[in-house]
Design a protein around this motif. Structure first.
Motif, mmCIF file in Angstrom:
data_model
loop_
_atom_site.group_PDB
_atom_site.id
_atom_site.type_symbol
_atom_site.label_atom_id
_atom_site.label_comp_id
_atom_site.label_asym_id
_atom_site.label_seq_id
_atom_site.Cartn_x
_atom_site.Cartn_y
_atom_site.Cartn_z
ATOM 1 N N THR A 40 -34.460 -55.137 8.561
ATOM 2 C CA THR A 40 -34.790 -54.705 9.929
ATOM 3 C C THR A 40 -33.843 -53.602 10.387
ATOM 4 N N VAL A 41 -32.574 -53.708 10.006
ATOM 5 C CA VAL A 41 -31.609 -52.669 10.406
ATOM 6 C C VAL A 41 -31.965 -51.340 9.739
ATOM 7 N N ASP A 42 -32.314 -51.389 8.430
ATOM 8 C CA ASP A 42 -32.774 -50.167 7.748
ATOM 9 C C ASP A 42 -33.943 -49.544 8.503
ATOM 10 N N ARG A 43 -34.906 -50.382 8.833
ATOM 11 C CA ARG A 43 -36.115 -49.888 9.511
ATOM 12 C C ARG A 43 -35.783 -49.336 10.894
ATOM 13 N N ALA A 88 -39.783 -52.115 13.117
ATOM 14 C CA ALA A 88 -38.322 -52.073 13.213
ATOM 15 C C ALA A 88 -37.798 -53.031 14.277
ATOM 16 N N ASN A 89 -38.736 -53.768 14.915
ATOM 17 C CA ASN A 89 -38.368 -54.737 15.947
ATOM 18 C C ASN A 89 -37.676 -54.088 17.148
ATOM 19 N N VAL A 132 -37.944 -54.231 22.963
ATOM 20 C CA VAL A 132 -37.600 -55.606 22.603
ATOM 21 C C VAL A 132 -36.197 -55.891 23.146
ATOM 22 N N PRO A 133 -36.016 -57.007 23.879
ATOM 23 C CA PRO A 133 -34.679 -57.324 24.378
ATOM 24 C C PRO A 133 -33.673 -57.397 23.226
ATOM 25 N N SER A 134 -32.509 -56.843 23.446
ATOM 26 C CA SER A 134 -31.411 -56.876 22.466
ATOM 27 C C SER A 134 -31.757 -56.165 21.167
ATOM 28 N N ALA A 135 -32.742 -55.260 21.188
ATOM 29 C CA ALA A 135 -33.144 -54.597 19.953
ATOM 30 C C ALA A 135 -31.999 -53.812 19.335
ATOM 31 N N PHE A 136 -31.060 -53.353 20.148
ATOM 32 C CA PHE A 136 -30.020 -52.485 19.620
ATOM 33 C C PHE A 136 -28.754 -53.241 19.233
ATOM 34 N N GLY A 137 -28.846 -54.568 19.180
ATOM 35 C CA GLY A 137 -27.677 -55.366 18.806
ATOM 36 C C GLY A 137 -27.131 -55.008 17.446
#
Lengths: 98, 98
Positions: B7-10, B58-59, B75-80
């Motif tokens: 997911t981080v890659d995406r 990529a969520n 998406v909440p907290s997507a950039f965590g």
């Protein structure tokens, strides 16, 4: 219309690879030569050089020749662009619960 | 060894495109339908749908069907993940002046 990749485009594209993210984490602890970076990954020098070149093109890593080795380090403030982007997109309004 | 994108890659790959970053900035100000997102870019619905699909994979963005439209939101907290990565690589040691 042809759009050429900006430095921000290149930075995010460079960060989309787990090896390159691991290299940046390693360099966060201090500078290292390309050999020192390649060794823990069991990677060839040629392979690591390609990763470093992409990180240089994205302005995330700088290198300098020191004797026979090429020393790599994080570029100061390299993450300014991505953090500005995060700050501008992290407002809590208009979100869907997932 | 084959590595599948995480997911981080995406997320970073999705952020490597200026249109998709602009969509995220727009969604930072509140949810919008795909038509509303496409309009200011002069983009077809099909083109914007492709960008939204990548952002969903990529969520970073969630969508839901509302009547005949598809509504998009951050998406909440997507950039965590990316902020954790930034925190771990932003120590000032071992850097080369550029």
């Amino acid at each position: 219309m042809v759009q050429y990749p900006t430095t921000v485009d290149r930075a995010f594209a460079a960060l989309a690879d787990p090896t390159r993210r691991a290299v940046l984490e390693r360099l966060g602890a201090g500078g290292a030569t390309i050999s020192e970076l390649a060794e823990p990954f069991g990677m060839s020098l040629t392979g690591m050089k390609k990763h470093i070149r992409l990180l240089e093109e994205a302005n995330l890593v700088a290198t300098e020749k020191v004797g026979r080795a090429r020393r790599c380090a994080l570029v100061p403030s390299a993450f300014g662009g991505s953090s500005t982007h995060r700050a501008r997109t992290s407002t809590p309004s208009g979100r869907i619960r997932s």
